[in-house]
Design a protein around this motif. Structure first.
Motif, PDB file in Angstrom:
ATOM      1  N   HIS A  78     101.531 109.121  87.124  1.00  0.00           N
ATOM      2  CA  HIS A  78     101.678 108.172  88.224  1.00  0.00           C
ATOM      3  C   HIS A  78     100.689 107.022  87.992  1.00  0.00           C
ATOM      4  O   HIS A  78      99.566 107.241  87.545  1.00  0.00           O
ATOM      5  N   PRO A  79     101.088 105.789  88.266  1.00  0.00           N
ATOM      6  CA  PRO A  79     100.193 104.657  87.986  1.00  0.00           C
ATOM      7  C   PRO A  79      98.873 104.714  88.745  1.00  0.00           C
ATOM      8  O   PRO A  79      97.856 104.202  88.248  1.00  0.00           O
ATOM      9  N   LEU A 126     107.873  99.211  84.514  1.00  0.00           N
ATOM     10  CA  LEU A 126     106.588  98.886  83.905  1.00  0.00           C
ATOM     11  C   LEU A 126     105.878  97.784  84.685  1.00  0.00           C
ATOM     12  O   LEU A 126     104.683  97.874  84.954  1.00  0.00           O
ATOM     13  N   LYS A 127     106.614  96.730  85.049  1.00  0.00           N
ATOM     14  CA  LYS A 127     105.983  95.623  85.778  1.00  0.00           C
ATOM     15  C   LYS A 127     105.469  96.093  87.141  1.00  0.00           C
ATOM     16  O   LYS A 127     104.374  95.703  87.564  1.00  0.00           O
ATOM     17  N   GLU A 128     106.229  96.910  87.847  1.00  0.00           N
ATOM     18  CA  GLU A 128     105.749  97.439  89.118  1.00  0.00           C
ATOM     19  C   GLU A 128     104.467  98.249  88.928  1.00  0.00           C
ATOM     20  O   GLU A 128     103.513  98.113  89.701  1.00  0.00           O
ATOM     21  N   CYS A 129     104.459  99.096  87.908  1.00  0.00           N
ATOM     22  CA  CYS A 129     103.273  99.908  87.637  1.00  0.00           C
ATOM     23  C   CYS A 129     102.071  99.039  87.310  1.00  0.00           C
ATOM     24  O   CYS A 129     100.946  99.290  87.774  1.00  0.00           O
ATOM     25  N   PHE A 130     102.298  98.006  86.513  1.00  0.00           N
ATOM     26  CA  PHE A 130     101.200  97.096  86.187  1.00  0.00           C
ATOM     27  C   PHE A 130     100.630  96.467  87.450  1.00  0.00           C
ATOM     28  O   PHE A 130      99.405  96.399  87.630  1.00  0.00           O
ATOM     29  N   ASP A 131     101.503  95.973  88.320  1.00  0.00           N
ATOM     30  CA  ASP A 131     101.028  95.308  89.533  1.00  0.00           C
ATOM     31  C   ASP A 131     100.194  96.255  90.392  1.00  0.00           C
ATOM     32  O   ASP A 131      99.136  95.865  90.923  1.00  0.00           O
ATOM     33  N   VAL A 132     100.649  97.491  90.535  1.00  0.00           N
ATOM     34  CA  VAL A 132      99.908  98.470  91.321  1.00  0.00           C
ATOM     35  C   VAL A 132      98.568  98.770  90.669  1.00  0.00           C
ATOM     36  O   VAL A 132      97.514  98.783  91.329  1.00  0.00           O
ATOM     37  N   MET A 133      98.572  98.997  89.351  1.00  0.00           N
ATOM     38  CA  MET A 133      97.335  99.347  88.665  1.00  0.00           C
ATOM     39  C   MET A 133      96.340  98.205  88.674  1.00  0.00           C
ATOM     40  O   MET A 133      95.139  98.406  88.893  1.00  0.00           O
ATOM     41  N   ALA A 134      96.808  96.985  88.436  1.00  0.00           N
ATOM     42  CA  ALA A 134      95.903  95.838  88.427  1.00  0.00           C
ATOM     43  C   ALA A 134      95.244  95.658  89.787  1.00  0.00           C
ATOM     44  O   ALA A 134      94.040  95.365  89.883  1.00  0.00           O
TER      45      ALA A 134
END
Length: 316
Positions: A78-79, A126-134
């Protein structure tokens, strides 16, 4: 000249042995280390797949070099959990950790039971995960409902500066896609013309001025025959190419296809040569394209001999 790094392959070596190889690589003069993040190897003959995040803590404690990892959020990780792991490493080892985010392979991600999506859907996830992680790594509390879900998530133990989140891409289209939001690019080596197009696409997509890391596969041994034998034995299943690498689920599936990979086909993805001068020229060619760090992945079992040779011939 780009920095020369060492790629630690979890698919091929037990975690304790791989930790010792990282120590040896630093002693030989390598300037950085990155690792793969697999749940299964490409082939039963490779035979390993240690947990990359557990290993990173031990390997970074045993060395002083910067480290990177490539992983796929949104499936077995999970991110939010991946962001917590990245923050912990970056807090313990300031300025020494970066993470590349990729869309993953069924080999490593499909066993969680969900439908394995096509590439456009994987890109969107991937883009959603990046946004959450960032956002989490900036210290924000995140609620997100979409392809992945996070409810009032927060990472409490944060580093002074967030670790860079790079985008992993092997095609021009994916490189252009990640260019606008990733902190840098991780791509593969090989044909300089193809690598040049991938890097240029990344820059055109918004990645101008951002760091570029290249993972370059090679097979070195004292003789050409040994180098070729090592490449075919260890890396033929991963050299199939096309969409196969992303969609097959079992090492046994890859092993069924490995006999189709001959010397000509393996040479398309792995530089096979006993000549250190040729490998040195490959590194220079990638540096000339703008690579900041070239991570050398010697695909054979002869890691100690390769590291020692590289210390004499490549990284000095």
């Amino acid at each position: 000249m780009a920095r020369i790094g060492y790629h630690a392959s979890h698919e091929q070596f037990a975690p304790a042995a791989l930790r010792d190889l990282a120590i040896r690589a630093e002693a030989a003069g390598f300037a950085a280390i990155k690792c793969s993040d697999h749940l299964q190897p490409w082939s039963a003959s490779q035979g390993q797949s240690g947990h990359a995040w557990c290993w990173l803590g031990a390997a970074m404690q045993a060395t002083t070099l910067p480290f990177g990892n490539i992983a796929a959020p949104g499936y077995r990780y999970h991110p939010v959990v991946m962001a917590q792991a990245a923050a912990t490493l970056a807090q313990m080892f300031p300025g020494r950790f970066w993470l590349a985010l990729g869309t993953g392979q069924a080999l490593n991600e499909a066993m969680t039971g969900g439908v394995w999506p096509d590439k456009p859907e994987r890109n969107a996830r991937l883009k959603e995960c990046f946004d959450v992680m960032a956002a989490l790594l900036r210290g924000e509390t995140v609620t997100h409902r979409g392809r992945i879900t996070a409810i009032e998530a927060r990472v409490w133990s944060l580093p002074d500066a967030p670790p860079p989140l790079l985008g992993a891409a092997v095609t021009e289209d994916t490189a252009r896609f990640v260019g606008g939001w990733a902190d840098g690019l991780l791509t593969t080596g090989g044909d300089p013309g193809h690598v040049a197009r991938v890097i240029e696409s990344f820059r055109e997509g918004g990645g101008a001025g951002k760091p570029v890391h290249v993972q370059h596969a090679l097979s070195w041994a004292p003789t050409q025959d040994e180098a070729m034998a090592q490449a075919l034995d260890q890396w033929a299943p991963a050299a199939i190419g096309g969409e196969v690498n992303w969609d097959l689920r079992r090492p046994s599936d890859f092993d069924l296809l490995a006999p189709l990979v001959d010397e000509n086909r393996i040479a398309r993805s792995v530089r096979v040569s006993a000549d250190p001068g040729l490998h040195r020229a490959d590194v220079q060619a990638l540096a000339d394209l703008g690579a900041d760090t070239v991570f050398l992945h010697n695909v054979g079992r002869n890691q100690e001999d390769f590291i020692d040779m590289a210390g004499r011939e490549l990284v000095g």
